[in-house]
Design an enzyme around this catalytic site. Structure first.
Site, PDB file in Angstrom:
ATOM      1  CB  SER A   1     -49.867  91.878  61.205  1.00 24.78           C
ATOM      2  OG  SER A   1     -49.731  93.119  60.556  1.00 24.78           O
TER       3      SER A   1
ATOM      4  CE  LYS B   1     -49.235  92.732  49.629  1.00 24.22           C
ATOM      5  NZ  LYS B   1     -48.145  92.323  50.535  1.00 24.22           N
TER       6      LYS B   1
ATOM      7  CB  THR C   1     -41.363  95.491  57.639  1.00 23.14           C
ATOM      8  OG1 THR C   1     -42.782  95.379  57.787  1.00 23.14           O
ATOM      9  CG2 THR C   1     -40.923  94.807  56.364  1.00 23.14           C
TER      10      THR C   1
ATOM     11  CG  ASN D   1     -42.452 101.522  57.990  1.00 24.38           C
ATOM     12  OD1 ASN D   1     -41.832 102.166  58.825  1.00 24.38           O
ATOM     13  ND2 ASN D   1     -43.094 100.413  58.289  1.00 24.38           N
TER      14      ASN D   1
ATOM     15  CE  LYS E   1     -52.640  90.399  59.397  1.00 22.19           C
ATOM     16  NZ  LYS E   1     -52.906  91.576  58.521  1.00 22.19           N
TER      17      LYS E   1
ATOM     18  CE  LYS F   1     -44.124  88.255  53.157  1.00 21.14           C
ATOM     19  NZ  LYS F   1     -44.511  89.674  52.923  1.00 21.14           N
TER      20      LYS F   1
HETATM   21  N1  GLU Z   1     -47.715  94.237  53.662  1.00 25.08           N
HETATM   22  C1  GLU Z   1     -46.853  93.531  54.559  1.00 25.08           C
HETATM   23  C2  GLU Z   1     -46.222  92.338  53.859  1.00 25.08           C
HETATM   24  O1  GLU Z   1     -46.094  92.310  52.661  1.00 25.08           O
HETATM   25  C3  GLU Z   1     -47.524  93.188  55.880  1.00 25.08           C
HETATM   26  C4  GLU Z   1     -48.745  92.316  55.796  1.00 25.08           C
HETATM   27  C5  GLU Z   1     -49.499  92.180  57.104  1.00 25.08           C
HETATM   28  O2  GLU Z   1     -49.086  92.731  58.110  1.00 25.08           O
HETATM   29  O3  GLU Z   1     -50.553  91.506  57.062  1.00 25.08           O
HETATM   30  O4  GLU Z   1     -45.761  91.424  54.485  1.00 25.08           O
END
Ligand code: GLU
Length: 435
Positions: free
Chosen positions: A364, A111, A195, A226, A75, A99
């Site tokens: 998410s 990613k 976030t 954001n 994810k 994370k």
């Molecule tokens: N891009 C965000 C992060 O770095 C969200 C990733 C997601 O929602 O999967 O955590």
């Protein structure tokens, strides 16, 4: 280069692995855990063709990295930025693995990104590029395997195009393949500010612990995308003084504090960050000092510094001059390991990215659960669940830091590595082969 693996080179991913190994050395972990986590499970590089509006063809480079799926499908977001490289995407994917484990949601890390300056594209070009990228990665993503989301310079609109393209390719309704979608396509309420809200909960925990009075606490936010906008708004609503804000072009500073809703309104209407006060849509300039990003990071009248832009902003060269006593990392990887050491020696409290910005991926996860169950939860439920998860993770990390004398980054990594280690062990380690 000290990662112990020649493949990585002295780059962001190499540095991320080096930090991981250093922290793991302090925890009681099976060696196999780090051996597994030091290598991404899959790295895909793709050519992404784009037909420009003038009829010419341009081919960009894109990546999708699945770092690790020990705890669930991979994810993580997709970023559109000129600095995107294989090494950067691998580091960002590794941080997603950590994370998701820090907050305890059942995902691994992934990613993606395209090396492109999206500001140089028209809206239609952006749509064609987004769809072209999905065409190239479609066989490698899916609601049970790898689930992308927004990241730097991508948003709900981009996720909507991508979901639509994926569904056309697979000829199935598959909303759970992307998160951060528009509500009309199965997006979740509360994902837009998740976030920033997650980081805000971390700050509220510190406020309670330290007995802060919000009106006495000054905040600087580097990056007004954001995450930066939302955390600034929530803190401003609570009475915190947001005294400095920056975007990629520079910073503004005003010791009395800014009216954050006015700054957000102006930035999102005009794409420019200006010191303004707005009544309705009429905005007047207010007095403020113009600074560079670098100067803003080192302001002495700032208590909480929130880096919410890109990697490596706080480094060995400026860590000694950071004026804030608390740093909350809304960006991924804004602080280098060298800076970590200097900040720890100076007694600066740093809430690390893998905890502070985990609110985005947490909502998410809620979106993915709703998509799979055909559900749509009310906003209050999402915000309550987010608060519970963020406070729980923050509490566990603070306890570990207090008990074992770790920095918050060390504690967050050790907390995550414990969960990842349990998964490695449960799947079978070399221990089972020994008598
Ligand atoms: N891009 C965000 C992060 O770095 C969200 C990733 C997601 O929602 O999967 O955590």
């Amino acid at each position: 280069m000290t990662t112990g693996n020649d493949l990585y080179g002295n780059d962001l991913y190499g540095k991320a692995c080096e930090r991981l190994r250093q922290i793991a050395d302090r925890a009681d972990l099976h060696d196999e855990v780090i051996e597994i986590l030091e290598r991404p499970m899959a790295v895909l590089e793709v050519a992404v063709p784009l037909r420009r509006d003038d009829g010419s063809l341009e081919v960009f480079t894109g990546y999708r990295v699945r770092h690790n799926n020990l705890r669930g499908p991979t994810k993580g977001g997709i970023r559109f930025h000129p600095s995107v490289s294989a090494s950067e995407v691998k580091a960002l994917a590794l941080w997603m693995t950590l994370k998701c484990a820090v907050v305890g949601i059942p995902f691994g890390g992934g990613k993606g990104g395209i090396t492109v300056d999206p500001k140089g594209l028209s809206l239609l070009e952006l749509e064609r590029l987004s769809r072209s990228f999905v065409d190239r990665i479609a066989d490698h993503i899916g609601p049970e395997t790898d689930i992308p989301a927004p990241d730097v310079y991508t948003n709900a609109m981009v996720m909507g195009w991508m979901t639509d393209e994926y569904e056309k390719i697979t000829r199935r309704h598959e909303p759970g393949v992307f998160t951060g979608k528009p509500i009309a396509l199965g997006g979740s309420l509360g994902r837009d500010d998740a976030t920033g809200r997650g980081a805000y909960h971390c700050i509220k925990v510190l406020e309670e612990r330290n007995g802060w009075a919000p009106g006495d606490v000054s905040v600087a936010v580097q990056g007004f995308g954001n995450g930066g906008q939302q955390v600034a708004r929530l803190l401003h609503d609570d009475g915190y003084r947001v005294v400095a804000v920056s975007d990629s072009r520079g910073a503004i500073h005003r010791p009395e504090g800014f009216d954050i809703p006015s700054l957000i309104h102006f930035k999102n209407e005009s794409r420019e960050l200006r010191a303004v006060y707005c009544e309705g849509s009429v905005c007047d300039m207010v007095e403020a000092e113009q600074l560079t990003n670098e100067e803003m990071l080192c302001l002495s009248d700032v208590d909480i510094l929130i880096p919410a832009a890109m990697e490596n902003q706080i480094h060995g060269g400026n860590a000694g001059a950071i004026g804030a006593s608390t740093i909350v990392e809304v960006a991924n990887g804004p602080t280098t390991s060298e800076a970590d050491t200097i900040l720890a020696e100076r007694g600066v409290m740093l809430v690390p990215d893998v905890l502070a910005n985990a609110g985005g991926v947490t909502v998410s996860y809620f979106e993915w659960v709703q998509n799979r169950g055909g559900l749509s939860w009310p906003l209050e439920e999402i915000q309550e669940r987010l608060e519970r998860l963020m406070r729980g993770a923050m509490g566990s990390v603070l306890t570990l830091a207090d008990e074992r004398g770790f920095t918050m980054r060390e504690a967050a990594y050790v907390h995550a590595l414990g969960r990842l280690g349990d998964a490695v062990y449960a799947k079978g380690t070399s221990d089972f082969f020994l008598d």
